[in-house]
Scaffold this motif. Structure first.
Motif, PDB file in Angstrom:
ATOM      1  N   ARG A 257       0.835  -1.209   0.000  1.00 47.14           N
ATOM      2  CA  ARG A 257       0.000   0.000   0.000  1.00 47.14           C
ATOM      3  C   ARG A 257       0.867   1.257   0.000  1.00 47.14           C
ATOM      4  O   ARG A 257       0.596   2.208  -0.744  1.00 47.14           O
ATOM      5  N   TYR A 280       1.276   6.705   6.372  1.00 49.74           N
ATOM      6  CA  TYR A 280       1.057   6.472   7.800  1.00 49.74           C
ATOM      7  C   TYR A 280      -0.436   6.381   8.118  1.00 49.74           C
ATOM      8  O   TYR A 280      -0.887   5.484   8.844  1.00 49.74           O
ATOM      9  N   GLY A 281      -1.211   7.329   7.556  1.00 50.58           N
ATOM     10  CA  GLY A 281      -2.646   7.336   7.836  1.00 50.58           C
ATOM     11  C   GLY A 281      -3.358   6.110   7.306  1.00 50.58           C
ATOM     12  O   GLY A 281      -4.214   5.530   7.996  1.00 50.58           O
ATOM     13  N   VAL A 282      -3.010   5.678   6.090  1.00 52.16           N
ATOM     14  CA  VAL A 282      -3.633   4.490   5.512  1.00 52.16           C
ATOM     15  C   VAL A 282      -3.253   3.241   6.305  1.00 52.16           C
ATOM     16  O   VAL A 282      -4.086   2.358   6.549  1.00 52.16           O
ATOM     17  N   GLN A 284      -2.523   3.061   9.479  1.00 51.17           N
ATOM     18  CA  GLN A 284      -3.280   3.083  10.745  1.00 51.17           C
ATOM     19  C   GLN A 284      -4.730   2.673  10.524  1.00 51.17           C
ATOM     20  O   GLN A 284      -5.312   1.927  11.325  1.00 51.17           O
ATOM     21  N   ARG A 285      -5.308   3.121   9.406  1.00 46.46           N
ATOM     22  CA  ARG A 285      -6.705   2.822   9.129  1.00 46.46           C
ATOM     23  C   ARG A 285      -6.933   1.324   8.896  1.00 46.46           C
ATOM     24  O   ARG A 285      -7.940   0.771   9.310  1.00 46.46           O
ATOM     25  N   PHE A 286      -5.968   0.669   8.243  1.00 50.78           N
ATOM     26  CA  PHE A 286      -6.127  -0.749   7.912  1.00 50.78           C
ATOM     27  C   PHE A 286      -5.476  -1.674   8.942  1.00 50.78           C
ATOM     28  O   PHE A 286      -5.524  -2.889   8.784  1.00 50.78           O
ATOM     29  N   SER A 287      -4.866  -1.115   9.977  1.00 52.39           N
ATOM     30  CA  SER A 287      -4.172  -1.942  10.962  1.00 52.39           C
ATOM     31  C   SER A 287      -5.163  -2.696  11.860  1.00 52.39           C
ATOM     32  O   SER A 287      -6.251  -2.206  12.163  1.00 52.39           O
ATOM     33  N   LYS A 288      -4.731  -3.872  12.316  1.00 55.65           N
ATOM     34  CA  LYS A 288      -5.535  -4.640  13.263  1.00 55.65           C
ATOM     35  C   LYS A 288      -5.449  -4.044  14.663  1.00 55.65           C
ATOM     36  O   LYS A 288      -6.311  -4.296  15.509  1.00 55.65           O
ATOM     37  N   PRO A 290      -4.901  -0.389  15.575  1.00 58.01           N
ATOM     38  CA  PRO A 290      -4.664   1.043  15.332  1.00 58.01           C
ATOM     39  C   PRO A 290      -4.354   1.828  16.598  1.00 58.01           C
ATOM     40  O   PRO A 290      -3.713   2.876  16.539  1.00 58.01           O
ATOM     41  N   GLN A 291      -4.785   1.303  17.743  1.00 55.90           N
ATOM     42  CA  GLN A 291      -4.540   2.021  18.999  1.00 55.90           C
ATOM     43  C   GLN A 291      -3.059   2.019  19.385  1.00 55.90           C
ATOM     44  O   GLN A 291      -2.632   2.821  20.224  1.00 55.90           O
TER      45      GLN A 291
END
Length: 503
Positions: A257, A280-282, A284-288, A290-291
């Motif tokens: 990505r 970075y933003g993408v 975080q959005r698709f991460s399992k 994100p926190q």
């Protein structure tokens, strides 16, 4: 098949003894430039460009491009160890890189950053290898109208895609056009805006402007802020490297990505900085998880570094094939090619095959050498940051002055550099973007020449820019980019009105 044989010929050119030496020197200088805040890829290439005038163009461009690769690598070191972005695109790396260093995982963070940078650049070079020849052949069909349309698309893209307010971008670009117009009109022979100063007959040299705007301007701003270096130490061992590689291999989707985002932002004039934030933003959005971002997530290091390197490398594709730089550093390299008598564009692939393919081959080798250098020399670069910035800053200013004087052996150029430095300082203080100014200064003459040639061919009719599907579609896309901020503003206004509670 021809492209493969040309690439093999390029490796034969790049792997000669002198070129390998220039490659190593360029990487080391680039990492140094990336590590020292106040410099950067565009600044370093601009400052050192005069030193390459006595070299042959192939060796010179290999060394300068390797300075760029090294700067891309070096920016991660200060971001992770000191929480100081060595480069603008390294800001996103600090979000998770520095927390990892504070947790005692500095070596893992650095290894992940360097490896991600290598992967992003590698795929971008693959894109250049296979797409550049095709794009160059396609561009051979271009006439003056098509070239102006592409240049218009570049200018409008900076307006439509810049994170800065559109009016500030346009103002910076207009100033760049005004500076590019100074000197003798090549068509009529008339003098324009020289105000009786003989030194301005040839106009403003873009190199003097770039050294002042980026180098001196950034140093003045950094000195005002009173920068101090406090950070973590790190030493990378083979065991840490293997463990980190095994861990980041699980995030292959992040690599894909971020590489796609970076290549797109590099080919369009988005640049490495927005690419890193978008990556970075993408991620975080698709991460399992994100926190975990912002607290030391290794994905938060992989994503921005991959995107930034992919963008920084792929920015050379439009520069080589169309003569349109995709980044400020590519704009400086474009100016270097013009100084060496080489015209970037489709004919470059026909008339200067050894040069083009030698450069492409050096991209593969330079990124590999850069990865090995930074993995083995991190403690050295970290130690440099123990030197007080009050000592480093005057040394950088002297180097800038030497570089400016070397261009024409004129003290007037040094004075101009200082003037541009003050201008760059105020631009940064007022948050005006410098990239559009540099782009207009470099491309202003070319865009004017293409426009005037098109007008001569059409006897003054603007209809030539809609005379066929190719030029018409490019102009339409450019105009869409130009009005994109207005459309976005109108959409946001309508949305706010819809959400506003009824009285």
């Amino acid at each position: 098949m021809d492209d493969f044989s040309n690439l093999m010929g390029g490796f034969a050119v790049a792997m000669t003894g002198p070129n390998l030496l220039y490659m190593l020197v360029g990487i080391l200088l680039g990492v140094l430039i990336g590590v020292l805040p106040g410099l950067g890829g565009a600044n370093g290439v601009a400052i050192l460009l005069p030193l390459t005038f006595s070299m042959n163009p192939t060796s010179a461009i290999i060394m300068l491009s390797c300075i760029y690769w090294g700067a891309l690598f070096g920016g991660a070191i200060t971001s992770i160890l000191f929480n100081i972005p060595g480069e603008p695109w390294s800001v996103a790396t600090t979000f998770d890189g520095f927390p990892m260093a504070q947790q005692g995982r500095a070596a893992q963070a650095l290894t992940a950053a360097f490896t991600s940078s290598f992967v992003g650049a590698f795929f971008a070079v693959l894109l250049i290898t296979f797409l550049a020849p095709w794009l160059a052949k396609f561009a051979l069909k271009f006439g003056p109208a098509e070239f102006f349309a592409v240049q218009l698309l570049t200018f409008c893209s900076f307006v439509g895609m810049s994170k800065e307010p559109p009016m500030k971008t346009i103002a910076a670009m207009m100033l760049g056009f005004a500076l590019a117009a100074v000197g003798m009109d090549t068509v009529t022979g008339q003098l324009r805006m020289t105000f009786g100063v003989p030194e301005l007959l040839k106009g403003f040299d873009f190199l003097i402007a770039v050294i002042g705007l980026f180098g001196i301007g950034e140093i003045l701003l950094t000195m005002e802020e009173g920068l101090a270096f406090k950070g973590k130490s790190a030493r990378i061992s083979p065991k840490v490297v293997w463990q980190t590689w095994a861990e980041i291999a699980k995030h292959w989707k992040v690599f894909l990505r971020s590489t796609a985002i970076g290549c797109w932002m590099g080919i369009t004039p988005g640049g490495a900085t927005p690419a890193s934030f978008m990556g970075y933003g993408v991620a975080q959005r698709f991460s399992k998880n994100p926190q975990q971002f912002g607290k030391g997530a290794i994905e938060g290091v992989v994503a921005p570094e991959t995107a930034a390197h992919a963008a920084g490398t792929s920015a050379l594709l439009p520069m080589l094939t169309l003569g349109i730089p995709g980044s400020p550093t590519a704009a400086v390299l474009l100016g270097g090619l013009l100084i060496w008598g080489l015209q970037p564009g489709p004919m470059l692939f026909v008339e200067q095959k050894d040069f083009v393919w030698g450069l492409i081959a050096s991209m593969y080798l330079g990124n590999l050498v850069g990865l090995l250098v930074v993995l083995t020399t991190v403690p050295w670069w970290a130690a440099l940051l123990r030197i007080p910035f009050s000592v480093i800053a005057p040394v950088i200013i002297v180097i800038c002055a030497i570089g400016a004087y070397t261009v024409h052996s004129s003290m007037f150029d040094v004075v101009l550099m200082l003037v541009f430095g003050v201008l760059g300082y105020f631009f940064k203080k007022l948050k005006y973007p410098l990239a559009p100014l540099v782009l207009a200064l470099v491309l202003g003459d070319m865009a004017e020449a293409s426009f005037r040639q098109a007008m001569l061919l059409s006897q003054g009719s603007l209809g030539i820019f809609w005379s066929n599907g190719l030029v018409g579609s490019i102009v339409a896309l450019a105009l869409a980019m130009l009005v994109w901020p207005l459309l976005s503003f109108a959409r946001q206004t309508l949305r706010r009105r819809e959400l506003r509670p009824a009285a």
